[in-house]
Motif scaffolding. Structure first.
Motif, short mmCIF file in Angstrom:
data_model
loop_
_atom_site.label_atom_id
_atom_site.label_comp_id
_atom_site.label_asym_id
_atom_site.label_seq_id
_atom_site.Cartn_x
_atom_site.Cartn_y
_atom_site.Cartn_z
N LYS A 77 23.76 81.27 29.28
CA LYS A 77 23.19 80.09 28.64
C LYS A 77 21.69 80.30 28.49
CE LYS A 77 26.29 76.44 29.90
NZ LYS A 77 26.36 75.04 30.23
N THR A 78 21.16 79.84 27.39
CA THR A 78 19.72 79.88 27.18
C THR A 78 19.24 78.44 27.08
OG1 THR A 78 20.13 80.12 24.82
CG2 THR A 78 19.70 82.12 26.05
N ARG A 79 19.05 77.82 28.20
CA ARG A 79 18.66 76.41 28.24
C ARG A 79 17.25 76.23 27.71
NH1 ARG A 79 21.40 74.30 33.77
NH2 ARG A 79 23.12 75.76 33.67
N GLY A 80 17.08 75.13 26.98
CA GLY A 80 15.77 74.79 26.46
C GLY A 80 15.28 75.67 25.33
N LEU A 81 16.18 76.46 24.76
CA LEU A 81 15.77 77.40 23.71
C LEU A 81 15.21 76.67 22.49
CD1 LEU A 81 15.78 80.34 22.65
CD2 LEU A 81 18.02 79.85 21.71
N LEU A 82 15.82 75.57 22.11
CA LEU A 82 15.41 74.88 20.89
C LEU A 82 14.72 73.55 21.14
CD1 LEU A 82 18.63 75.58 18.80
CD2 LEU A 82 16.46 76.78 18.70
N THR A 83 14.36 73.25 22.36
CA THR A 83 13.78 71.95 22.70
C THR A 83 12.53 71.66 21.88
OG1 THR A 83 14.67 72.15 24.92
CG2 THR A 83 12.94 70.53 24.59
N ASP A 84 11.59 72.59 21.84
CA ASP A 84 10.36 72.38 21.09
C ASP A 84 10.63 72.20 19.59
OD1 ASP A 84 8.91 72.57 23.41
OD2 ASP A 84 8.39 74.68 23.12
N ASN A 85 11.56 72.96 19.06
CA ASN A 85 11.88 72.86 17.64
C ASN A 85 12.47 71.49 17.30
OD1 ASN A 85 11.07 75.46 17.52
ND2 ASN A 85 13.09 76.33 17.25
N VAL A 86 13.31 70.97 18.18
CA VAL A 86 13.93 69.66 17.94
C VAL A 86 12.86 68.57 17.99
CG1 VAL A 86 15.54 67.95 18.86
CG2 VAL A 86 16.20 70.36 18.76
N VAL A 87 11.96 68.65 18.94
CA VAL A 87 10.88 67.66 19.05
C VAL A 87 10.02 67.68 17.79
CG1 VAL A 87 8.78 67.06 20.31
CG2 VAL A 87 10.84 67.67 21.56
N GLU A 88 9.65 68.86 17.32
CA GLU A 88 8.85 68.97 16.11
C GLU A 88 9.58 68.39 14.90
OE1 GLU A 88 7.89 73.08 15.76
OE2 GLU A 88 6.51 73.05 17.46
N LEU A 89 10.86 68.65 14.79
CA LEU A 89 11.63 68.13 13.67
C LEU A 89 11.69 66.61 13.71
CD1 LEU A 89 13.45 68.59 11.22
CD2 LEU A 89 15.37 68.77 12.80
N VAL A 90 11.92 66.04 14.88
CA VAL A 90 11.98 64.58 15.01
C VAL A 90 10.64 63.95 14.63
CG1 VAL A 90 12.21 62.69 16.68
CG2 VAL A 90 13.85 64.57 16.70
N LEU A 91 9.55 64.53 15.10
CA LEU A 91 8.23 63.99 14.75
C LEU A 91 7.96 64.06 13.25
CD1 LEU A 91 6.05 65.33 17.69
CD2 LEU A 91 6.76 62.97 17.27
N LEU A 92 8.35 65.16 12.63
CA LEU A 92 8.16 65.29 11.18
C LEU A 92 9.01 64.27 10.42
CD1 LEU A 92 7.96 69.16 10.77
CD2 LEU A 92 6.12 67.50 10.49
N LEU A 93 10.22 64.04 10.89
CA LEU A 93 11.08 63.04 10.24
C LEU A 93 10.49 61.64 10.39
CD1 LEU A 93 14.61 64.38 11.18
CD2 LEU A 93 13.56 64.36 8.92
N LEU A 94 9.96 61.33 11.57
CA LEU A 94 9.33 60.03 11.78
C LEU A 94 8.12 59.85 10.87
CD1 LEU A 94 9.54 59.64 15.66
CD2 LEU A 94 10.72 58.27 13.94
N LEU A 95 7.31 60.89 10.75
CA LEU A 95 6.16 60.82 9.85
C LEU A 95 6.60 60.62 8.40
CD1 LEU A 95 3.86 63.57 11.38
CD2 LEU A 95 3.49 61.10 11.42
N ALA A 96 7.67 61.26 8.01
CA ALA A 96 8.18 61.12 6.64
C ALA A 96 8.65 59.68 6.40
CB ALA A 96 9.32 62.10 6.39
N VAL A 97 9.29 59.08 7.38
CA VAL A 97 9.75 57.69 7.25
C VAL A 97 8.56 56.76 7.12
CG1 VAL A 97 10.91 55.81 8.46
CG2 VAL A 97 11.97 58.06 8.37
N VAL A 98 7.56 56.96 7.96
CA VAL A 98 6.35 56.12 7.89
C VAL A 98 5.69 56.26 6.53
CG1 VAL A 98 4.03 55.82 8.84
CG2 VAL A 98 5.98 56.11 10.38
N GLN A 99 5.61 57.46 6.03
CA GLN A 99 5.02 57.70 4.72
C GLN A 99 5.80 56.97 3.62
OE1 GLN A 99 5.07 61.77 3.38
NE2 GLN A 99 3.35 61.46 2.01
N MET A 100 7.12 57.01 3.70
CA MET A 100 7.95 56.34 2.71
C MET A 100 7.76 54.83 2.78
SD MET A 100 11.39 58.69 3.01
CE MET A 100 12.42 57.50 2.21
N ILE A 101 7.62 54.28 3.98
CA ILE A 101 7.40 52.85 4.14
C ILE A 101 6.08 52.44 3.49
CG2 ILE A 101 6.94 51.04 5.85
CD1 ILE A 101 9.03 52.42 7.65
N PHE A 102 5.01 53.18 3.76
CA PHE A 102 3.70 52.87 3.19
C PHE A 102 3.71 53.00 1.67
CE2 PHE A 102 1.94 53.46 7.51
CZ PHE A 102 1.28 52.24 7.60
#
Length: 78
Positions: A49-74
């Motif tokens: 098992k390679t635990r935590g392999l994609l943790t940072d990538n998932v966090v970055e993706l979630v933050l980018l998606l949140l920023l995109a939603v905020v941008q769409m709202i504005f």
């Protein structure tokens, strides 16, 4: 070594019938089915098992998606 993706179906029947030269099956996904682990143990195959392999990538993706939603709202507000 057997490499597989999230969408590949690796069953116990495949693990039990691998050639003798296969000694390791790396797992990069969360969790692991107990049947696969037991099949690997019975065949003397290591399952890693390679635990935590994609943790940072998932966090970055979630933050980018949140920023995109905020941008769409504005854009809709203006």
């Amino acid at each position: 070594m057997i490499f597989y993706s999230l969408y590949d179906q690796i069953g116990t029947d495949l693990i039990q019938n691998v050639p003798d030269r296969i000694r390791i099956i790396p797992n990069t996904f969360v969790g692991g089915e107990q049947s696969k682990i037991e099949a690997c143990r019975a065949g003397h195959i290591m399952m890693t098992k390679t635990r935590g392999l994609l943790t940072d990538n998932v966090v970055e993706l979630v933050l980018l998606l949140l920023l995109a939603v905020v941008q769409m709202i504005f854009k809709e507000i203006k």
